[in-house]
Design a protein around this motif. Sequence first.
Motif, PDB file in Angstrom:
ATOM      1  N   ARG A   1      95.166  41.634  28.526  1.00 37.32           N
ATOM      2  CA  ARG A   1      93.031  41.574  28.352  1.00 37.32           C
ATOM      3  C   ARG A   1      92.912  40.393  28.026  1.00 37.32           C
ATOM      4  NH1 ARG A   1      89.839  44.632  28.462  1.00 37.32           N
ATOM      5  NH2 ARG A   1      87.904  44.925  27.247  1.00 37.32           N
ATOM      6  N   SER A   2      93.678  39.561  26.848  1.00 38.54           N
ATOM      7  CA  SER A   2      93.074  38.872  26.292  1.00 38.54           C
ATOM      8  C   SER A   2      93.338  37.356  26.894  1.00 38.54           C
ATOM      9  CB  SER A   2      93.190  38.424  24.147  1.00 38.54           C
ATOM     10  OG  SER A   2      95.098  38.067  24.851  1.00 38.54           O
ATOM     11  N   GLY A   3      94.611  37.422  28.298  1.00 38.47           N
ATOM     12  CA  GLY A   3      94.640  36.165  28.997  1.00 38.47           C
ATOM     13  C   GLY A   3      96.520  35.667  28.269  1.00 38.47           C
ATOM     14  N   ARG A   4      97.033  36.291  27.102  1.00 34.91           N
ATOM     15  CA  ARG A   4      97.825  35.899  26.759  1.00 34.91           C
ATOM     16  C   ARG A   4      99.622  37.091  26.982  1.00 34.91           C
ATOM     17  NH1 ARG A   4      98.766  38.302  21.643  1.00 34.91           N
ATOM     18  NH2 ARG A   4      97.216  39.424  22.146  1.00 34.91           N
ATOM     19  N   LEU A   5      99.282  37.354  28.558  1.00 36.17           N
ATOM     20  CA  LEU A   5     100.686  38.095  28.911  1.00 36.17           C
ATOM     21  C   LEU A   5     100.054  37.015  30.654  1.00 36.17           C
ATOM     22  CD1 LEU A   5     103.307  39.407  28.501  1.00 36.17           C
ATOM     23  CD2 LEU A   5     101.715  41.432  28.617  1.00 36.17           C
ATOM     24  N   HIS A   6     100.915  37.100  31.043  1.00 39.75           N
ATOM     25  CA  HIS A   6     100.973  36.883  33.060  1.00 39.75           C
ATOM     26  C   HIS A   6     101.823  37.821  33.629  1.00 39.75           C
ATOM     27  CE1 HIS A   6      99.923  32.846  30.018  1.00 39.75           C
ATOM     28  NE2 HIS A   6      99.410  33.223  30.974  1.00 39.75           N
ATOM     29  N   ILE A   7     103.375  38.343  33.161  1.00 36.20           N
ATOM     30  CA  ILE A   7     103.944  38.799  33.772  1.00 36.20           C
ATOM     31  C   ILE A   7     104.658  39.842  32.809  1.00 36.20           C
ATOM     32  CG2 ILE A   7     105.669  38.345  35.565  1.00 36.20           C
ATOM     33  CD1 ILE A   7     105.426  35.641  35.629  1.00 36.20           C
ATOM     34  N   ALA A   8     104.321  41.224  33.502  1.00 36.56           N
ATOM     35  CA  ALA A   8     105.001  41.929  32.641  1.00 36.56           C
ATOM     36  C   ALA A   8     105.721  43.399  33.363  1.00 36.56           C
ATOM     37  CB  ALA A   8     104.193  42.864  31.321  1.00 36.56           C
ATOM     38  N   GLY A   9     106.480  44.502  32.244  1.00 32.46           N
ATOM     39  CA  GLY A   9     106.901  45.363  33.073  1.00 32.46           C
ATOM     40  C   GLY A   9     106.173  46.300  31.934  1.00 32.46           C
ATOM     41  N   PHE A  10     105.234  47.311  32.135  1.00 35.01           N
ATOM     42  CA  PHE A  10     104.397  48.543  31.655  1.00 35.01           C
ATOM     43  C   PHE A  10     105.245  49.534  31.866  1.00 35.01           C
ATOM     44  CE2 PHE A  10     100.516  44.955  31.421  1.00 35.01           C
ATOM     45  CZ  PHE A  10     100.682  45.477  30.242  1.00 35.01           C
ATOM     46  N   ASN A  11     105.456  50.426  30.491  1.00 31.70           N
ATOM     47  CA  ASN A  11     106.460  51.652  31.285  1.00 31.70           C
ATOM     48  C   ASN A  11     105.351  52.667  31.464  1.00 31.70           C
ATOM     49  OD1 ASN A  11     104.114  52.869  28.971  1.00 31.70           O
ATOM     50  ND2 ASN A  11     105.917  52.759  27.268  1.00 31.70           N
ATOM     51  N   THR A  12     105.911  53.386  31.887  1.00 34.70           N
ATOM     52  CA  THR A  12     105.195  54.674  32.613  1.00 34.70           C
ATOM     53  C   THR A  12     103.811  55.015  32.501  1.00 34.70           C
ATOM     54  OG1 THR A  12     107.275  55.700  33.667  1.00 34.70           O
ATOM     55  CG2 THR A  12     105.061  56.954  34.406  1.00 34.70           C
ATOM     56  N   GLY A  13     104.146  55.534  31.184  1.00 31.91           N
ATOM     57  CA  GLY A  13     102.546  56.721  30.542  1.00 31.91           C
ATOM     58  C   GLY A  13     101.431  55.099  30.303  1.00 31.91           C
ATOM     59  N   SER A  14     101.848  53.560  30.183  1.00 31.09           N
ATOM     60  CA  SER A  14     101.195  52.563  29.971  1.00 31.09           C
ATOM     61  C   SER A  14     100.411  51.817  30.702  1.00 31.09           C
ATOM     62  CB  SER A  14     101.511  51.910  28.389  1.00 31.09           C
ATOM     63  OG  SER A  14     102.163  50.598  28.555  1.00 31.09           O
ATOM     64  N   ASN A  15     101.153  52.464  32.142  1.00 28.95           N
ATOM     65  CA  ASN A  15     100.990  51.493  33.248  1.00 28.95           C
ATOM     66  C   ASN A  15      99.037  52.382  33.864  1.00 28.95           C
ATOM     67  OD1 ASN A  15     101.203  50.218  35.989  1.00 28.95           O
ATOM     68  ND2 ASN A  15     103.122  50.595  34.449  1.00 28.95           N
ATOM     69  N   PRO A  16      98.471  52.747  33.751  1.00 24.92           N
ATOM     70  CA  PRO A  16      97.460  53.336  34.287  1.00 24.92           C
ATOM     71  C   PRO A  16      96.431  52.120  33.096  1.00 24.92           C
ATOM     72  CG  PRO A  16      98.614  55.482  34.290  1.00 24.92           C
ATOM     73  CD  PRO A  16      99.307  53.958  33.909  1.00 24.92           C
ATOM     74  N   LEU A  17      96.556  52.161  31.818  1.00 27.92           N
ATOM     75  CA  LEU A  17      96.169  51.447  30.483  1.00 27.92           C
ATOM     76  C   LEU A  17      95.529  50.319  30.987  1.00 27.92           C
ATOM     77  CD1 LEU A  17      93.821  52.411  29.077  1.00 27.92           C
ATOM     78  CD2 LEU A  17      95.630  52.291  26.733  1.00 27.92           C
ATOM     79  N   ALA A  18      96.854  49.919  31.566  1.00 26.73           N
ATOM     80  CA  ALA A  18      97.232  48.831  31.476  1.00 26.73           C
ATOM     81  C   ALA A  18      96.296  48.444  33.171  1.00 26.73           C
ATOM     82  CB  ALA A  18      98.708  47.998  31.669  1.00 26.73           C
ATOM     83  N   VAL A  19      96.547  49.449  33.988  1.00 28.31           N
ATOM     84  CA  VAL A  19      95.890  48.204  35.043  1.00 28.31           C
ATOM     85  C   VAL A  19      94.619  48.227  34.662  1.00 28.31           C
ATOM     86  CG1 VAL A  19      94.888  49.136  37.767  1.00 28.31           C
ATOM     87  CG2 VAL A  19      97.686  49.244  36.801  1.00 28.31           C
ATOM     88  N   ASN A  20      93.732  49.845  34.353  1.00 23.30           N
ATOM     89  CA  ASN A  20      92.256  49.724  33.971  1.00 23.30           C
ATOM     90  C   ASN A  20      91.669  49.059  32.749  1.00 23.30           C
ATOM     91  OD1 ASN A  20      91.406  51.903  36.412  1.00 23.30           O
ATOM     92  ND2 ASN A  20      92.622  52.519  35.373  1.00 23.30           N
ATOM     93  N   CYS A  21      92.131  48.669  32.304  1.00 26.44           N
ATOM     94  CA  CYS A  21      91.840  47.737  31.012  1.00 26.44           C
ATOM     95  C   CYS A  21      92.455  46.692  30.865  1.00 26.44           C
ATOM     96  CB  CYS A  21      92.334  48.626  28.980  1.00 26.44           C
ATOM     97  SG  CYS A  21      91.347  48.407  28.278  1.00 26.44           S
ATOM     98  N   ALA A  22      92.973  46.250  31.582  1.00 28.34           N
ATOM     99  CA  ALA A  22      94.376  45.077  31.281  1.00 28.34           C
ATOM    100  C   ALA A  22      93.596  43.867  32.422  1.00 28.34           C
ATOM    101  CB  ALA A  22      95.043  45.073  30.350  1.00 28.34           C
ATOM    102  N   GLY A  23      93.356  44.477  33.868  1.00 25.97           N
ATOM    103  CA  GLY A  23      93.885  44.013  35.098  1.00 25.97           C
ATOM    104  C   GLY A  23      95.407  43.942  35.346  1.00 25.97           C
ATOM    105  N   PHE A  24      96.039  44.810  35.023  1.00 34.29           N
ATOM    106  CA  PHE A  24      97.241  44.269  35.527  1.00 34.29           C
ATOM    107  C   PHE A  24      98.154  44.883  37.154  1.00 34.29           C
ATOM    108  CE2 PHE A  24     101.702  46.688  35.724  1.00 34.29           C
ATOM    109  CZ  PHE A  24     102.604  45.399  35.361  1.00 34.29           C
ATOM    110  N   ASN A  25      98.560  44.307  37.688  1.00 36.89           N
ATOM    111  CA  ASN A  25      98.553  44.475  39.304  1.00 36.89           C
ATOM    112  C   ASN A  25     100.257  45.051  39.128  1.00 36.89           C
ATOM    113  OD1 ASN A  25      96.262  41.949  40.588  1.00 36.89           O
ATOM    114  ND2 ASN A  25      95.868  44.206  39.629  1.00 36.89           N
ATOM    115  N   PRO A  26     100.138  45.788  39.132  1.00 38.01           N
ATOM    116  CA  PRO A  26     101.412  46.416  39.633  1.00 38.01           C
ATOM    117  C   PRO A  26     102.259  46.307  41.089  1.00 38.01           C
ATOM    118  CG  PRO A  26     100.027  48.048  39.176  1.00 38.01           C
ATOM    119  CD  PRO A  26      99.317  47.126  38.903  1.00 38.01           C
TER     120      PRO A  26
END
Length: 324
Positions: free
Chosen positions: A109-134
Amino acid sequence: MKLMNSLLSGAAIAFALSLTGPAAAQDCPRGDLDKRFCDVDGDLIADTPTDPADQVDPDTLIFAYTPVEDPAVYKEAWSDFLTHLEAETGKSVVFFPVQNNAAQIEAMRSGRLHIAGFNTGSNPLAVNCAGFNPFTIMASKDGNFGYEMEIITFPGSGIEKVEDIKGKQLAFTSPTSNSGFKAPSAILKGDFDMLPERDFEPVYSGKHDNSILGVANKDYMAASIANSVKARMISRDVITEDQVKVIYKSQTFPTTGFGTAHNLKPELKEKIRNAFFNFEWDGTTLQAEFEKSNEGQFLEMTYQEFWEVIRKIDAANGVSYACE
């Protein structure tokens, strides 16, 4: 005076634009996404910014794997893939060990992480809050994927079935984990009429390996865990299979979702995407670790389709994707 009026007029226009610009930028479809993002194409993930000035192209890419088990083990496991990623992108890549799901989400969310593997449960929060594109998950060579949530105990605990947990302790991992909290919470409530505090004492271990080790060492009476993590721990002789006993096994859920921050330049996103799909697993450190849970390729997927069951579990639990 005319010049002064002209300057004042120009300043007024600039001021007006400064007020209307952000509002206009936010006047877009976004669904559950944070107000910083848009979802014009309706795929439930944040669009790449249309203004090139808002797109990033860092010299060094930061990669993080979901915070389960020993970070040192996974830094080594991902080493061959990250070397491949460097070759495909022409950039340096650094492995960033994260201690918990919240820290990983905040880093993107703060721009310090560019590529990631988010676990199953945190994926929706990463998508909606941090702009994660899985866009991919791990799968077996024949295309099968996923894991199950298990509730485990140790032999001799006196717990033979789920109902026996009443009046005892159940270890969760963290509130953002699917198999470590969300799925068991929904299942215990819906199928067994069991609620934390009322029917059992909930405790939080922080990670799946902590929960599994806790049960194996008889520190926890029972725990809800991802059986893919358990399989890898048994393969590495961290625990033996006879130290734990399964009393519940769920339907199959998608595994860790891999992807990028939404605001990377499109050309860079494409290079990263290609790196996942053209990676040759055979003989690599990635294969050595993940073949323990029968995984041997990156499978293309969409968040909209693959995470539908997880979003339903979140809805049943009253989970909010609002950013704090």
